[in-house]
Design a protein around this motif. Structure first.
Motif, PDB file in Angstrom:
ATOM      1  N   VAL A   1       0.836  -1.203   0.000  1.00 41.25           N
ATOM      2  CA  VAL A   1       0.000   0.000   0.000  1.00 41.25           C
ATOM      3  C   VAL A   1       0.877   1.262   0.000  1.00 41.25           C
ATOM      4  N   LEU A   2       1.705   1.357  -1.038  1.00 40.87           N
ATOM      5  CA  LEU A   2       2.573   2.517  -1.217  1.00 40.87           C
ATOM      6  C   LEU A   2       2.011   3.390  -2.332  1.00 40.87           C
ATOM      7  N   SER A   3       1.992   4.672  -2.083  1.00 46.74           N
ATOM      8  CA  SER A   3       1.507   5.608  -3.092  1.00 46.74           C
ATOM      9  C   SER A   3       2.680   6.237  -3.835  1.00 46.74           C
ATOM     10  N   ASP A   4       2.372   6.905  -4.927  1.00 41.88           N
ATOM     11  CA  ASP A   4       3.405   7.626  -5.648  1.00 41.88           C
ATOM     12  C   ASP A   4       3.991   8.730  -4.772  1.00 41.88           C
ATOM     13  N   ASP A   5       3.177   9.329  -3.914  1.00 46.44           N
ATOM     14  CA  ASP A   5       3.678  10.347  -2.982  1.00 46.44           C
ATOM     15  C   ASP A   5       4.660   9.741  -1.978  1.00 46.44           C
ATOM     16  N   ASP A   6       4.396   8.506  -1.521  1.00 48.97           N
ATOM     17  CA  ASP A   6       5.325   7.817  -0.613  1.00 48.97           C
ATOM     18  C   ASP A   6       6.684   7.647  -1.279  1.00 48.97           C
ATOM     19  N   VAL A   7       6.667   7.241  -2.536  1.00 51.73           N
ATOM     20  CA  VAL A   7       7.918   7.019  -3.285  1.00 51.73           C
ATOM     21  C   VAL A   7       8.658   8.335  -3.460  1.00 51.73           C
ATOM     22  N   ARG A   8       7.953   9.377  -3.882  1.00 52.32           N
ATOM     23  CA  ARG A   8       8.600  10.686  -4.063  1.00 52.32           C
ATOM     24  C   ARG A   8       9.175  11.212  -2.753  1.00 52.32           C
ATOM     25  N   SER A   9       8.445  11.030  -1.668  1.00 50.69           N
ATOM     26  CA  SER A   9       8.928  11.477  -0.356  1.00 50.69           C
ATOM     27  C   SER A   9      10.187  10.725   0.056  1.00 50.69           C
ATOM     28  N   ALA A  10      10.226   9.423  -0.210  1.00 49.67           N
ATOM     29  CA  ALA A  10      11.403   8.624   0.133  1.00 49.67           C
ATOM     30  C   ALA A  10      12.613   9.066  -0.682  1.00 49.67           C
ATOM     31  N   VAL A  11      12.400   9.413  -1.945  1.00 47.32           N
ATOM     32  CA  VAL A  11      13.500   9.879  -2.789  1.00 47.32           C
ATOM     33  C   VAL A  11      14.042  11.197  -2.253  1.00 47.32           C
ATOM     34  N   SER A  12      13.162  12.119  -1.945  1.00 44.26           N
ATOM     35  CA  SER A  12      13.625  13.437  -1.511  1.00 44.26           C
ATOM     36  C   SER A  12      14.176  13.425  -0.088  1.00 44.26           C
ATOM     37  N   ALA A  13      13.728  12.502   0.749  1.00 46.05           N
ATOM     38  CA  ALA A  13      14.174  12.460   2.142  1.00 46.05           C
ATOM     39  C   ALA A  13      15.484  11.699   2.324  1.00 46.05           C
ATOM     40  N   SER A  14      15.825  10.834   1.394  1.00 42.42           N
ATOM     41  CA  SER A  14      17.008  10.001   1.540  1.00 42.42           C
ATOM     42  C   SER A  14      18.266  10.740   1.126  1.00 42.42           C
ATOM     43  N   GLU A  15      19.268  10.686   1.962  1.00 36.71           N
ATOM     44  CA  GLU A  15      20.549  11.330   1.680  1.00 36.71           C
ATOM     45  C   GLU A  15      21.271  10.680   0.504  1.00 36.71           C
ATOM     46  N   LEU A  16      21.052   9.375   0.308  1.00 33.93           N
ATOM     47  CA  LEU A  16      21.777   8.646  -0.738  1.00 33.93           C
ATOM     48  C   LEU A  16      21.009   8.500  -2.046  1.00 33.93           C
ATOM     49  N   LEU A  17      19.899   9.202  -2.186  1.00 38.45           N
ATOM     50  CA  LEU A  17      19.121   9.185  -3.420  1.00 38.45           C
ATOM     51  C   LEU A  17      18.873   7.763  -3.934  1.00 38.45           C
ATOM     52  N   PRO A  18      17.868   7.091  -3.407  1.00 30.90           N
ATOM     53  CA  PRO A  18      17.564   5.735  -3.887  1.00 30.90           C
ATOM     54  C   PRO A  18      17.335   5.727  -5.389  1.00 30.90           C
ATOM     55  N   ARG A  19      17.857   4.702  -6.051  1.00 27.06           N
ATOM     56  CA  ARG A  19      17.812   4.618  -7.510  1.00 27.06           C
ATOM     57  C   ARG A  19      16.986   3.454  -8.033  1.00 27.06           C
ATOM     58  N   ASN A  20      16.518   2.573  -7.137  1.00 29.83           N
ATOM     59  CA  ASN A  20      15.728   1.437  -7.607  1.00 29.83           C
ATOM     60  C   ASN A  20      14.665   1.072  -6.582  1.00 29.83           C
ATOM     61  N   ALA A  21      13.759   0.191  -6.969  1.00 26.39           N
ATOM     62  CA  ALA A  21      12.628  -0.170  -6.119  1.00 26.39           C
ATOM     63  C   ALA A  21      13.090  -0.798  -4.804  1.00 26.39           C
ATOM     64  N   LYS A  22      14.097  -1.644  -4.844  1.00 27.98           N
ATOM     65  CA  LYS A  22      14.573  -2.299  -3.619  1.00 27.98           C
ATOM     66  C   LYS A  22      15.027  -1.270  -2.585  1.00 27.98           C
ATOM     67  N   GLN A  23      15.723  -0.242  -3.044  1.00 24.38           N
ATOM     68  CA  GLN A  23      16.174   0.808  -2.139  1.00 24.38           C
ATOM     69  C   GLN A  23      14.988   1.602  -1.589  1.00 24.38           C
ATOM     70  N   ILE A  24      13.979   1.842  -2.410  1.00 20.48           N
ATOM     71  CA  ILE A  24      12.774   2.542  -1.943  1.00 20.48           C
ATOM     72  C   ILE A  24      12.060   1.709  -0.891  1.00 20.48           C
ATOM     73  N   TYR A  25      11.910   0.408  -1.148  1.00 19.11           N
ATOM     74  CA  TYR A  25      11.273  -0.453  -0.147  1.00 19.11           C
ATOM     75  C   TYR A  25      12.006  -0.345   1.184  1.00 19.11           C
ATOM     76  N   GLY A  26      13.330  -0.381   1.144  1.00 15.60           N
ATOM     77  CA  GLY A  26      14.125  -0.270   2.367  1.00 15.60           C
ATOM     78  C   GLY A  26      13.898   1.051   3.074  1.00 15.60           C
ATOM     79  N   CYS A  27      13.860   2.138   2.310  1.00 13.25           N
ATOM     80  CA  CYS A  27      13.603   3.464   2.892  1.00 13.25           C
ATOM     81  C   CYS A  27      12.239   3.519   3.567  1.00 13.25           C
ATOM     82  N   LEU A  28      11.288   2.784   3.018  1.00 11.55           N
ATOM     83  CA  LEU A  28       9.925   2.814   3.533  1.00 11.55           C
ATOM     84  C   LEU A  28       9.635   1.670   4.508  1.00 11.55           C
TER      85      LEU A  28
END
Length: 88
Positions: free
Chosen positions: A8-35
Motif C-alpha cells: 500500500v505505497l503511493s506515488d507520494d510515498d515514493v517521491r517522499s522517500a526519494v527526496s528524504a534520503s541522503e543517498l538518493l535511492p535509484r531502484n525499487a529495492k532501495q525505496i522499499y528499504g527506505c519505507l
C-alpha cells in the motif's frame, strides 16, 4: 495513486522517500528499504523506477555525467541492508 498494492505505497510515498534520503535511492529495492517494507510480487518495480527517475529529474541525468551525487555510489557502501556499487 497507489503504486504498490502489496505494501500500500503511493506515488507520494515514493517521491517522499526519494527526496528524504541522503543517498538518493535509484531502484525499487532501495525505496522499499527506505519505507520499511520489501517487495512482494514485484509488479510495481517498473512504476517505482519511473517515479524515482521523474523525482530526481535533471539530477538523474547529471549523476550519469558525474555530478556530486554519483560520487556516493562510486565505491561500495553498505546502507542499511543494501550494498550500493557503481554501475559498470
Amino acid at each position: 495513486m497507489i503504486v504498490c498494492s502489496c505494501n500500500v505505497l503511493s506515488d507520494d510515498d515514493v517521491r517522499s522517500a526519494v527526496s528524504a534520503s541522503e543517498l538518493l535511492p535509484r531502484n525499487a529495492k532501495q525505496i522499499y528499504g527506505c519505507l520499511g517494507c520489501s517487495a512482494e510480487c514485484g509488479r510495481c518495480a517498473r512504476t517505482i523506477k519511473t517515479i524515482i527517475d521523474e523525482a530526481l529529474g535533471a539530477c538523474a541525468e547529471a549523476c550519469h555525467a558525474g555530478c556530486p551525487h554519483s560520487q556516493i555510489v562510486t565505491h561500495r557502501h553498505v546502507v542499511g541492508e543494501f550494498a550500493l556499487e557503481a554501475a559498470a
